[in-house]
Design a protein around this motif. Structure first.
Motif, PDB file in Angstrom:
ATOM      1  N   VAL A  98      24.446 -45.009 -16.872  1.00 28.86           N
ATOM      2  CA  VAL A  98      24.115 -46.061 -17.823  1.00 28.86           C
ATOM      3  C   VAL A  98      23.991 -45.530 -19.270  1.00 28.86           C
ATOM      4  CG1 VAL A  98      23.068 -47.952 -18.568  1.00 28.86           C
ATOM      5  CG2 VAL A  98      23.521 -47.982 -16.178  1.00 28.86           C
ATOM      6  N   THR A 112      20.458 -59.134 -15.296  1.00 32.08           N
ATOM      7  CA  THR A 112      21.109 -58.972 -16.588  1.00 32.08           C
ATOM      8  C   THR A 112      21.888 -57.537 -16.478  1.00 32.08           C
ATOM      9  OG1 THR A 112      18.835 -57.651 -16.935  1.00 32.08           O
ATOM     10  CG2 THR A 112      19.272 -59.990 -17.932  1.00 32.08           C
ATOM     11  N   ILE A 113      21.609 -56.651 -15.267  1.00 36.04           N
ATOM     12  CA  ILE A 113      22.288 -55.660 -15.344  1.00 36.04           C
ATOM     13  C   ILE A 113      23.558 -55.985 -14.781  1.00 36.04           C
ATOM     14  CG2 ILE A 113      22.430 -53.392 -13.768  1.00 36.04           C
ATOM     15  CD1 ILE A 113      19.297 -53.548 -13.427  1.00 36.04           C
ATOM     16  N   LEU A 137      26.725 -54.230 -17.261  1.00 35.41           N
ATOM     17  CA  LEU A 137      27.473 -53.385 -16.703  1.00 35.41           C
ATOM     18  C   LEU A 137      29.102 -53.697 -16.928  1.00 35.41           C
ATOM     19  CD1 LEU A 137      27.114 -50.221 -15.852  1.00 35.41           C
ATOM     20  CD2 LEU A 137      25.045 -51.569 -16.040  1.00 35.41           C
ATOM     21  N   SER A 183      20.432 -53.718 -19.599  1.00 35.76           N
ATOM     22  CA  SER A 183      20.297 -53.447 -18.619  1.00 35.76           C
ATOM     23  C   SER A 183      19.300 -52.464 -18.238  1.00 35.76           C
ATOM     24  CB  SER A 183      21.764 -52.498 -18.247  1.00 35.76           C
ATOM     25  OG  SER A 183      22.765 -53.347 -18.322  1.00 35.76           O
ATOM     26  N   ARG A 193      25.476 -49.691  -7.823  1.00 37.21           N
ATOM     27  CA  ARG A 193      25.367 -50.995  -7.867  1.00 37.21           C
ATOM     28  C   ARG A 193      24.943 -51.639  -6.541  1.00 37.21           C
ATOM     29  NH1 ARG A 193      28.741 -55.351  -6.540  1.00 37.21           N
ATOM     30  NH2 ARG A 193      28.791 -57.097  -8.333  1.00 37.21           N
TER      31      ARG A 193
END
Length: 409
Positions: free
Chosen positions: A228, A284-285, A289, A327, A393
């Motif tokens: 990230v 929120t991630i 992403l 994230s 993920r």
């Protein structure tokens, strides 16, 4: 495992994070102010500008090399003692770099200054996570990120000013002075809970590291952090070369180009603060992403249609940084709490893996950029985000499902 009682976020308890973020700002501007000055520094030392990204790489390598020790030491002797010692060490190395006259000794001291990164991540962040409740800790991390982002916003502009008007040495003098102020603030406001911790042999520390590293969930979530973060780290490391040497921008134009990109990161953190209490933790991630993936696709488009590269570069990186802001703090919390080992040790492993990843991939990115220029930068950013959509993920979804089963929001 020892645990400390958590507190609610309020004006009084916020003084410790504010003192810590002043040190964090000092450490970050120790990179963001120096990077734009590196072209002038390499000229002073009579070496090629290809050395410029190595300043950041060695800074990060220094952070990786000491984190394994700082975390367990803070578990054993207390976060406050180790943190204050690390802050003082960082200030001393900032003064010592004024005596350098060769690029090699400069990079050695950049390596030693990098220890400050581990003081923050392996000790400071662990103290934040232990001091505050879960969602308050995430809010504090996001607030700290926004304040510390003044470093990459102001750093390029101040670095450009130093290049044009004064010596780069004054940057390190200012950083050292800020660091000393943060030391006094931390000494006065950082909590120092008196917890009895058994004095265990060194082999117990080794066993703790093994326990952490054999935790598959921990590894998946922790290795997701550099995926990230890397596009923005590459931007900070390579943007002086891309914008000034490749695109021909002035030092001041380079500084101004940082505002939309890093402003996106600030905005992402603000959005996180606004919605983190309304959504399931981790949501929120899953929003951020895909935005980062779109941003990296725009970068690739810029590499294809190079007459529009500068527009695609700024727009794409702004989306990438916005998604990272939404994230990173949540992902860091999940990684840190995925193991029941003492949090100083867990934070140390997170820091080592994060900093080593940064060092390896920044140096690799630097070498690939010398060969393939903007194509290398664009594709590396795209590949990192694509990889996140595989095992990391899946691990995140598993954590979120486990929280639902446990009745956690």
């Amino acid at each position: 495992m020892q645990s400390t009682p958590t507190v609610k976020l309020n004006r009084a308890t916020m003084m410790f994070p504010l003192a810590l973020v002043l040190f964090e700002f000092s450490v970050y501007i120790g990179n963001d102010l120096v990077q734009p000055a590196m072209l002038a520094i390499t000229q002073d030392f009579g070496v090629s500008s290809s050395w410029a990204p190595s300043s950041m790489s060695f800074y990060l390598l220094g952070g990786a090399c000491v984190a394994w020790l700082l975390g367990p030491l803070s578990d054993r002797f207390g976060r406050k003692k180790v943190l204050l010692s690390g802050v003082l060490f960082f200030a001393i190395t900032c003064f010592l770099i004024l005596l350098t006259n060769r690029i090699e000794s400069f990079l050695v001291l950049r390596f030693l200054q990098g220890f400050g990164l581990s003081v923050i991540t392996a000790v400071g962040y662990a103290a934040i996570q232990e001091t505050f409740d879960e969602r308050d800790a995430i809010k504090v991390m996001a607030l700290m990120a926004n304040v510390s982002l003044l470093a990459p916003l102001l750093g390029p502009v101040l670095g450009a000013f130093m290049i044009d008007h004064v010596s780069w040495h004054w940057g390190f003098i200012g950083i050292a002075i800020l660091t000393i102020f943060s030391w006094f603030g931390l000494k006065a406001k950082m909590p120092d809970p008196k917890i009895s911790i058994p004095k265990q042999p060194i082999r117990y520390m080794v066993d703790d590291f093994k326990k952490v590293l054999m935790n598959k969930k921990f590894l998946a979530l922790t290795l997701a952090l550099p995926l990230v973060s890397m596009p923005l780290m590459l931007w900070i490391a390579l943007s002086p070369v891309m914008l000034v040497e490749y695109l021909g921008l002035s030092s001041m134009q380079y500084g101004l180009a940082q505002f939309p990109v890093l402003g996106g990161l600030i905005l992402g953190n603000i959005v996180l603060l606004k919605i983190v209490d309304r959504l399931a933790l981790g949501k929120t991630i899953l929003i951020g992403l895909p935005l980062m993936l779109i941003g990296t696709l725009i970068l690739v488009c810029g590499a294809i249609w190079q007459e529009h590269f500068i527009i695609c570069l700024i727009l794409g990186m702004t989306l990438v940084s916005f998604g990272e802001g939404m994230s990173f703090s949540v992902l860091y919390r999940f990684a840190l709490m995925s193991s029941d080992v003492a949090k100083g040790t867990v934070a140390a492993v997170v820091s080592v893996l994060l900093m080593l990843s940064f060092f390896i991939f920044l140096e690799l990115g630097r070498m690939l950029y010398e060969l393939f220029h903007i194509w290398a930068y664009s594709l590396i950013c795209f590949i990192f985000i694509i990889i996140w959509f595989t095992l990391p993920r899946l691990s995140l979804k598993n954590v979120m499902n486990d929280r639902v089963k446990e009745g956690l929001f």
